[in-house]
Design an enzyme around this catalytic site. Structure first.
Site, PDB file in Angstrom:
ATOM      1  N   VAL A 276       6.323  -5.277   4.121  1.00 39.07           N
ATOM      2  CA  VAL A 276       7.243  -4.475   3.325  1.00 39.07           C
ATOM      3  C   VAL A 276       7.825  -5.364   2.246  1.00 39.07           C
ATOM      4  O   VAL A 276       8.252  -6.493   2.522  1.00 39.07           O
ATOM      5  CB  VAL A 276       8.379  -3.879   4.190  1.00 39.07           C
ATOM      6  CG1 VAL A 276       9.302  -3.015   3.341  1.00 39.07           C
ATOM      7  CG2 VAL A 276       7.804  -3.083   5.342  1.00 39.07           C
ATOM      8  N   CYS A 277       7.822  -4.887   1.009  1.00 33.51           N
ATOM      9  CA  CYS A 277       8.430  -5.608  -0.107  1.00 33.51           C
ATOM     10  C   CYS A 277       7.838  -7.024  -0.202  1.00 33.51           C
ATOM     11  O   CYS A 277       6.634  -7.209  -0.164  1.00 33.51           O
ATOM     12  CB  CYS A 277       9.943  -5.615   0.090  1.00 33.51           C
ATOM     13  SG  CYS A 277      10.919  -6.045  -1.360  1.00 33.51           S
TER      14      CYS A 277
END
Length: 327
Positions: free
Chosen positions: A109-110
């Site tokens: 994520v990210c």
């Protein structure tokens, strides 16, 4: 019911929503009727100690990373992002290099993608990350095929997502793949989020991709363009609406938004057409008219130039299936 254990990697200065967003999706899916306990979730840090997120919240892990995999690798290994991914603990990178390949599904994520790249796990793969770090990822890891546009990218067992809330979109897509659309829809409704933003959706809308104009007439005009993609959006017509000469308008618009009026209009029309193809049952010709292209051939040329695919192929790939109840 098949169990798909999820292991979430924790470290200091992690982005808390990168952790809690996907965890709430998987936990919610595990509570769905017929899917009870299908996603056992475990959090772990290198030494099992509490970690301090970049916002100051503290999270108490369930165990050390070594203990978490002692009985076998997880089905899904989730690596969140945050400031702690810049200059990470070398021991964490080493652990990922050794253990991440054993998981059936590897998810970041990210800026968690930066940790995977540091461990050599993205080499030869297509991946994305938060828009502000795509250039950094591409520059520091040239063996990674970085795509800065979509909110998430899936490449085999590897899935990477853009900033923060895109992790929720990716988690919902994984739940839909595992348990079906009804389960994912139920989770999305409980979390009051959209199902589904396709992974190919841009990290920015047309208005976010361009700067917002400082002057109110131009700022209002940006909103008007987005609401009227099928209108007369020639420079002359837009200049008249802004009460400026065409030359003055074109100069002012680019100075304040960072893009020309023509490019801005192109983005708005493409975005509107993509949304209609994804979410509606309108025919291609009807979509072309509604998006301001006039003809399906004009829209086809725009899609091939910008996306490398024709509108009909785009719809076949990304159109959201209609729910049986019509909801």
């Amino acid at each position: 019911m098949t169990k798909r254990p999820v292991l979430v990697v924790l470290f200091d200065d992690v982005q808390s929503l990168d952790v809690t967003g996907p965890v709430e999706v998987f936990a919610g899916a595990g509570r769905c009727r017929g899917a009870d306990g299908s996603y056992p979730i475990r959090t772990a840090s290198l030494d099992g100690s509490p970690v301090r997120t970049q916002s100051g919240l503290r999270i108490l892990p369930d165990s050390t990373l070594a203990e978490a995999v002692a009985a076998g690798p997880p089905h899904t290994l989730l690596v969140p992002g945050g400031e702690g991914t810049r200059g990470p603990d070398p021991r964490l990178v080493d652990w990922l290099r050794e253990n991440a390949p054993l998981a059936e599904r590897l998810v970041s994520v990210c800026t968690g993608a930066l940790l995977l790249a540091d461990a050599g796990l993205l080499d030869g793969h297509r991946a994305t990350t938060h828009w502000a770090y795509c250039d950094h990822l591409a520059r520091c890891h040239p063996a990674v095929d970085v795509d800065p546009d979509p909110i998430f990218v899936r490449d085999g067992r590897l899935s990477t997502s853009a900033g923060v809330t895109a992790g929720i979109d990716l988690a919902l897509a994984l739940v839909e793949e595992d348990l079906g659309r009804d389960a994912a829809l139920t989770v999305a409704r409980h979390l009051v989020v959209f199902l589904r933003r396709p992974g190919n959706q841009a990290q920015f809308s047309a208005q976010l991709a361009a700067q917002t104009a400082r002057r109110e007439p131009l700022r209002d005009l940006q909103h008007w363009i987005s609401e009227h993609p099928d209108g007369d959006l020639s420079v002359e017509a837009l200049a008249a609406r802004a009460r400026l000469s065409p030359r003055h308008f074109a100069r002012a618009f680019q100075a304040e938004t960072g893009t020309t009026p023509g490019r801005y209009v192109d983005r708005v029309r493409l975005e509107h057409a993509r949304r209609l193809l994804e979410e509606s049952t309108h025919g291609v010709q009807e979509v072309a008219r509604a998006a301001g292209y006039g003809t399906s051939e004009a829209m086809r040329r725009a899609f091939v130039k910008a996306l490398g695919t024709a509108p009909a192929d785009y719809r076949r790939r990304f159109h959201a299936p209609v729910h049986p109840t019509g909801r």
